[in-house]
Design a protein around this motif. Structure first.
Motif: not given
Lengths: 113, 113
Positions: B31, B33, B35, B45, B48, B50, B56, B58, B91, B95, B97, B102, B104
């Motif tokens: 995973a 991310y 930010y 956010f 993302y 995965q 994602d 969004s 950032l 992580s 799964e 998470a 950073f």
């Protein structure tokens, strides 16, 4: 949907006093909850996490948080503040594995001598 | 690597230019991310990833923002035609799964002048 609300963008306590940083969440399923800390000019690091085991979670540096489902809260506490606790604290929620992590706006903790 | 690595650590760019920000996650983390942290703000956010699932997206604020993750490892966040409001710390986190928290990176501080 999931969201996190941190009450109080700034909290100031005296050294030795109780620290209480508030976090409320909304999630349609049992969440994973986290507190992260960001010291000045440093990256985010995990303080503690709730993953549906014990509702009272102990973290690093004497911090702990209690998951209260009825109140949808995950407040962070420390019995006695230290000057080195001055930092930005972020609450985060993850709605199950495979989902992203959303953060609150953060609370800046100031510790007065 | 030992931790999440982001490059560059600082980037100053002229308004209207494109920028690329790189993230090397912890080896084996599925995973990833992105930010954005603006001055005095929480973590917003963005996107993302995965595993092999569709990302994602969004949280991306406009179509000037895009991100890709090659080979399930390194990720690049691209901002086209940068604007002054894009100035922030970006950032990256990763992580496992089957784990929840998470980890950073130190972030990339982007300044658009």
């Amino acid at each position: 949907a999931q969201s996190v609300t941190q009450l109080g963008s700034h909290v100031s306590v005296s050294e030795g006093a109780l620290v209480l940083l508030r976090c409320n969440y909304s999630s349609s399923v049992p969440p994973y909850l986290f507190w992260y800390v960001q010291y000045p000019n440093q990256g985010l690091q995990l303080l503690l996490k709730y993953t549906s085991a014990a509702t009272l979670v102990k973290g690093i540096n004497g911090f702990e948080a209690e998951f209260k489902k009825s109140e949808t809260s995950f407040h962070l506490t420390k019995p006695s503040a230290h000057m080195s606790d001055a930092a930005e604290y972020f609450c985060a929620v993850r709605m199950g594995l495979g989902n992203d992590m959303r953060f609150g706006a953060g609370t800046r903790l100031t510790v007065k001598p | 690597g030992a931790g999440v690595s982001q490059s560059p650590s600082n980037k100053v760019t002229e308004k209207g230019k494109d920028v690329e920000l790189r993230c090397d996650p912890i080896s084996g983390h599925t995973a990833l991310y992105w930010y954005r942290q603006s001055l005095g703000q929480g973590l917003e956010f963005l996107i993302y990833f995965q595993g092999n699932s569709a990302p994602d997206k969004s949280g991306l604020p406009s179509d000037r923002f895009s991100a890709e993750r090659t080979g399930g490892s390194v990720s690049t966040l691209t901002i086209q035609r940068t604007q002054q409001e894009d100035s922030a710390v970006y950032l990256c986190a990763s992580s496992l799964e089957e784990n929840t928290e998470a980890f950073f990176g130190q972030g990339t501080r982007l300044t658009v002048v």
